[in-house]
Design a protein around this motif. Sequence first.
Motif, PDB file in Angstrom:
ATOM      1  N   ARG A  97       0.830  -1.215   0.000  1.00 11.59           N
ATOM      2  CA  ARG A  97       0.000   0.000   0.000  1.00 11.59           C
ATOM      3  C   ARG A  97       0.862   1.262   0.000  1.00 11.59           C
ATOM      4  N   MET A  98       1.968   1.245  -0.730  1.00  9.97           N
ATOM      5  CA  MET A  98       2.893   2.374  -0.767  1.00  9.97           C
ATOM      6  C   MET A  98       3.221   2.732  -2.212  1.00  9.97           C
ATOM      7  N   VAL A  99       2.945   4.001  -2.600  1.00 11.21           N
ATOM      8  CA  VAL A  99       3.300   4.435  -3.959  1.00 11.21           C
ATOM      9  C   VAL A  99       4.766   4.810  -4.040  1.00 11.21           C
ATOM     10  N   ASP A 100       5.365   5.190  -2.895  1.00 14.12           N
ATOM     11  CA  ASP A 100       6.785   5.535  -2.838  1.00 14.12           C
ATOM     12  C   ASP A 100       7.229   5.477  -1.386  1.00 14.12           C
ATOM     13  N   ASP A 101       8.392   6.067  -1.075  1.00 17.52           N
ATOM     14  CA  ASP A 101       8.909   6.020   0.292  1.00 17.52           C
ATOM     15  C   ASP A 101       8.429   7.190   1.141  1.00 17.52           C
ATOM     16  N   ALA A 102       7.406   7.891   0.692  1.00 17.45           N
ATOM     17  CA  ALA A 102       6.773   8.997   1.426  1.00 17.45           C
ATOM     18  C   ALA A 102       7.713  10.175   1.634  1.00 17.45           C
ATOM     19  N   SER A 103       8.644  10.387   0.698  1.00 15.01           N
ATOM     20  CA  SER A 103       9.590  11.494   0.815  1.00 15.01           C
ATOM     21  C   SER A 103       9.211  12.667  -0.084  1.00 15.01           C
ATOM     22  N   GLY A 104       7.985  12.676  -0.593  1.00 12.48           N
ATOM     23  CA  GLY A 104       7.550  13.740  -1.488  1.00 12.48           C
ATOM     24  C   GLY A 104       7.179  15.021  -0.755  1.00 12.48           C
ATOM     25  N   GLN A 105       6.639  15.972  -1.481  1.00 12.77           N
ATOM     26  CA  GLN A 105       6.261  17.272  -0.934  1.00 12.77           C
ATOM     27  C   GLN A 105       4.871  17.197  -0.293  1.00 12.77           C
ATOM     28  N   VAL A 106       4.695  17.891   0.856  1.00 11.78           N
ATOM     29  CA  VAL A 106       3.432  17.842   1.589  1.00 11.78           C
ATOM     30  C   VAL A 106       2.892  19.256   1.803  1.00 11.78           C
ATOM     31  N   GLN A 107       1.610  19.430   1.527  1.00 10.04           N
ATOM     32  CA  GLN A 107       0.894  20.652   1.870  1.00 10.04           C
ATOM     33  C   GLN A 107      -0.378  20.255   2.615  1.00 10.04           C
ATOM     34  N   ILE A 108      -0.720  21.051   3.672  1.00 11.01           N
ATOM     35  CA  ILE A 108      -1.888  20.713   4.490  1.00 11.01           C
ATOM     36  C   ILE A 108      -2.744  21.957   4.689  1.00 11.01           C
ATOM     37  N   TRP A 109      -4.066  21.774   4.552  1.00 11.19           N
ATOM     38  CA  TRP A 109      -5.033  22.831   4.808  1.00 11.19           C
ATOM     39  C   TRP A 109      -6.047  22.331   5.846  1.00 11.19           C
ATOM     40  N   ARG A 110      -6.512  23.232   6.696  1.00 12.91           N
ATOM     41  CA  ARG A 110      -7.575  22.913   7.637  1.00 12.91           C
ATOM     42  C   ARG A 110      -8.841  23.644   7.182  1.00 12.91           C
ATOM     43  N   ILE A 111      -9.977  23.016   7.389  1.00 15.46           N
ATOM     44  CA  ILE A 111     -11.254  23.656   7.067  1.00 15.46           C
ATOM     45  C   ILE A 111     -11.601  24.634   8.187  1.00 15.46           C
ATOM     46  N   CYS A 157     -11.357  19.071  10.156  1.00 18.83           N
ATOM     47  CA  CYS A 157     -11.156  18.325   8.908  1.00 18.83           C
ATOM     48  C   CYS A 157      -9.970  18.952   8.179  1.00 18.83           C
ATOM     49  N   TYR A 158      -9.213  18.121   7.468  1.00 18.62           N
ATOM     50  CA  TYR A 158      -8.002  18.590   6.805  1.00 18.62           C
ATOM     51  C   TYR A 158      -7.932  18.047   5.379  1.00 18.62           C
ATOM     52  N   LEU A 159      -7.252  18.790   4.525  1.00 16.83           N
ATOM     53  CA  LEU A 159      -6.842  18.295   3.221  1.00 16.83           C
ATOM     54  C   LEU A 159      -5.330  18.189   3.230  1.00 16.83           C
ATOM     55  N   VAL A 160      -4.812  17.031   2.841  1.00 22.10           N
ATOM     56  CA  VAL A 160      -3.371  16.809   2.770  1.00 22.10           C
ATOM     57  C   VAL A 160      -3.029  16.472   1.321  1.00 22.10           C
ATOM     58  N   LEU A 161      -2.262  17.357   0.676  1.00 21.29           N
ATOM     59  CA  LEU A 161      -1.862  17.128  -0.713  1.00 21.29           C
ATOM     60  C   LEU A 161      -0.435  16.621  -0.726  1.00 21.29           C
ATOM     61  N   TYR A 162      -0.267  15.407  -1.252  1.00 20.40           N
ATOM     62  CA  TYR A 162       1.066  14.797  -1.352  1.00 20.40           C
ATOM     63  C   TYR A 162       1.475  14.773  -2.814  1.00 20.40           C
ATOM     64  N   TYR A 171      -5.478  13.556   0.364  1.00 20.45           N
ATOM     65  CA  TYR A 171      -6.130  12.898   1.504  1.00 20.45           C
ATOM     66  C   TYR A 171      -7.150  13.846   2.126  1.00 20.45           C
ATOM     67  N   MET A 172      -8.353  13.332   2.374  1.00 21.90           N
ATOM     68  CA  MET A 172      -9.396  14.095   3.073  1.00 21.90           C
ATOM     69  C   MET A 172      -9.571  13.480   4.458  1.00 21.90           C
ATOM     70  N   TRP A 173      -8.961  14.105   5.473  1.00 20.79           N
ATOM     71  CA  TRP A 173      -8.984  13.556   6.831  1.00 20.79           C
ATOM     72  C   TRP A 173     -10.164  14.132   7.585  1.00 20.79           C
ATOM     73  N   SER A 188     -17.921  20.418   3.564  1.00 22.78           N
ATOM     74  CA  SER A 188     -17.023  21.421   2.989  1.00 22.78           C
ATOM     75  C   SER A 188     -15.693  20.804   2.592  1.00 22.78           C
ATOM     76  N   CYS A 189     -15.212  19.863   3.387  1.00 24.94           N
ATOM     77  CA  CYS A 189     -13.946  19.184   3.074  1.00 24.94           C
ATOM     78  C   CYS A 189     -14.053  18.470   1.730  1.00 24.94           C
ATOM     79  N   ALA A 190     -15.169  17.778   1.524  1.00 22.92           N
ATOM     80  CA  ALA A 190     -15.382  17.085   0.250  1.00 22.92           C
ATOM     81  C   ALA A 190     -15.496  18.084  -0.899  1.00 22.92           C
TER      82      ALA A 190
END
Length: 789
Positions: free
Chosen positions: A391-405, A426-431, A444-446, A458-460
């Motif tokens: 369940r891993m597309v890579d080693d999770a070393s990419g760029q991360v941005q996070i927004w809160r609603i 609720c948060y949006l996490v863009l990897y 990711y929609m947390w 609103s998160c959706a």
Amino acid sequence: MTEESPEAFQHVSRKSGLQIWTINNMKMVPVPDQAFGNFFEGDCYIVLYRSQGSSNSMDIHYWIGNSSSQDEQGAAAILVTQLDEFLGGSPVQHREVQAAESSKFRSYFRNGLIYKKGGVDSGFRHVESNVYKILRLLHIKGRKHVTATEVEVSWSSFNSGDVFLLDMGKVIVQWNGPQSNRSEKLKAMLLAQDVRDRERGGRAQIGVVEGGDEEDSPELMKIMRAVLGQRSGKLKEAEPDDTPDRHQQTANIRLYNVSDESGKLVVQEVAMQPLTQDLLHSTECYIVDQGGLSVLVWKGKEASIEERRSALGRAVGFIKAKNYSSSTNVEVMAEGGESAMFKHLFISWTEKGQTKGLGNVYTTGKIAKVEQVKFDVMELHARPELAAQQRMVDDASGQVQIWRIEDLELRELHPSSFGQFYGGDCYLVLYTYKRASKLQYILYMWQGRHATQDEITSCAYQAVAMDNKYSGVPVQVRVVMGKEPRHFLAIFKGKLIIFEGGTGRAGVTNPGPGARLFQVRGTHEMNTRATEVPARSSSLNTNDVFLLKTDHTIYLWYGKGCSGDEREMAKAVADVLSRQDKQVVMEGQEPAEFWVALGGKAPYACDKRLQKEETPHSPRLFECSNQTGRFRMTEVEDLTQEDLDQDDVMLLDTWEEIFLWIGRSANEYETKEACNSALEYLRTHPAGRDPDTPIISVKQGYEPLTFTGWFNAWDPQKWSSSYEEMKQNLGDVASISQITVVSDSLTHSSNNDYLSDVDLENLLGCSRSGFQRLPRWRQNDLKKKAGLF
């Protein structure tokens, strides 16, 4: 089994793949490969499929034609039972009825099934001596699994909603109803090409007529009119596809014990869903009834020979006793050889060599230890199946941005707060990561457990807006608090902290000062998270590490069952949680103030955790639809990339997560309802699935490795050619000018049965002008040879 049985089955091959026999004089007669997929309505068939690979599983189907006799049906059932015994009793037996075949049966014939009139009694031959002397009209039905039924060669057989193939031996004309869709046209074309290549050695010509624009194909219409006559009146309206939804999940699953006491069929209900494996006893035979959609028979390995032999007959008797449709699918399997569908009906299933439990292997006295896996990005790209399993597309070393609603809008967070999630938000996490030098995105929609419905909505909504911003490229993942998938955990490098309530918003008062307790689970930075639990003694567990945060100190409580790796990860989390003094507390050596902070000492879980390994569940693929006003799904067996229809929404269930693959031509309603469909699937699953299982939305053309890895030989260029391109690549139909010679000849004769031979004669070298320059006696001679008169 009788002594003659081995001789009767001497032509049964041990190699993998498909073998088919028809029943003739109560014996099995092999069907040649080039006739696979053709079934005469007056006959019964036996189909054996051996899978490739290490499993070498076997399935035996006996197919019942609508016009077959009772004697033939009885002979087929007996021969299937004998063949099962000959093969050691391990195959799964299936009863199939014409037009109501199981998805597994249809999966063997990916280009479609052809129902032919006649049978043994009518003197049929599976391989004709002259394969070109043919005139038939095939009515094509179905989008996912195509069937072609021979109908009267007449315009009266046509309707505006379906596709028809006018097969004339050397020429096949595909006529597409004005209301037929692209998927149906494509499937019909693949079937026509399969007939051409397999039955005609590639020497037939295919032409296409669009029913709504017949004037665009004048030469082909000449042939159709010559064969069918001039059409009068309007076409019939489209026929509804009223095929029963045989694979819809149902809440009426029941388990029965079936026996033949005193020669009478005795059926006794044992349990309703959810079912558990311990209900099945090796000395008995059982029936699982899926509300009449299908009937599955389980044969215990210690059941008597007579009981095992009569299992199939009992299932048929059960169907009659329940007044179910005679076309109800039946599966019969032996203990240890259960099908994937059967196992999925049970909330717990343990394979051979495992003790009873929720699909887990237990080793007494050992502590849970998760093996640390070093993810090599290049290896994941080279081996997509590894990416899917981990369940891993890579080693999770990419760029991360996070927004809160906040106030139903997005507020971007500073990296200093990354990894801290509050249950009231609720948060949006863009990897963002790279694959083959191309940017890829996971969104990711947390959803916090205590977030308001407006915030979740609103998160959706904001996720859709961000998806549009990136041109629909992101893979969208719904994450419910506490159910974070592996890659999400890895993004935060072992420093993910989930607060039970409150919010991270500035100026908002969170729960007042006091003790807070966090349970830390994980052995390395790729799988660790700290989750807040009620600050009381009963929340402790001897197998884990807990962090108790008070006004002045953080206690690191080490349970006796935790490992050294878990302790190290807890130290790292404690440093993120607070810069207060840290105090290590070993289980059994707690100071009095530790218990005071928890409100006093109380019993807690102190049994050593047993080592567990998740039993791998076979992935299952479904075509989803809500168009009838209720959730429907059709399972696709032996999933391949070809099964992903760009007009559909497909659901891939890998047990730990649900993928929703959205075809680029899926209708807007299905696309919008995709997530609801996945939730409904989880809610109605007979094994009592977790409704918070992560749901991942994947769009056609932007599939991550964690999705493509479940399919063998994934081809990223698979959908580069459309139906229109395939139609164009058919060529000029040898050429249209030569076919016109045939139509010109037809207009002078009322006998339509000669078309294929005339076509053959002319396509072997005669041009239009050459045919017309022949002396009359020579033209007549050719016509006589062709059977014109």
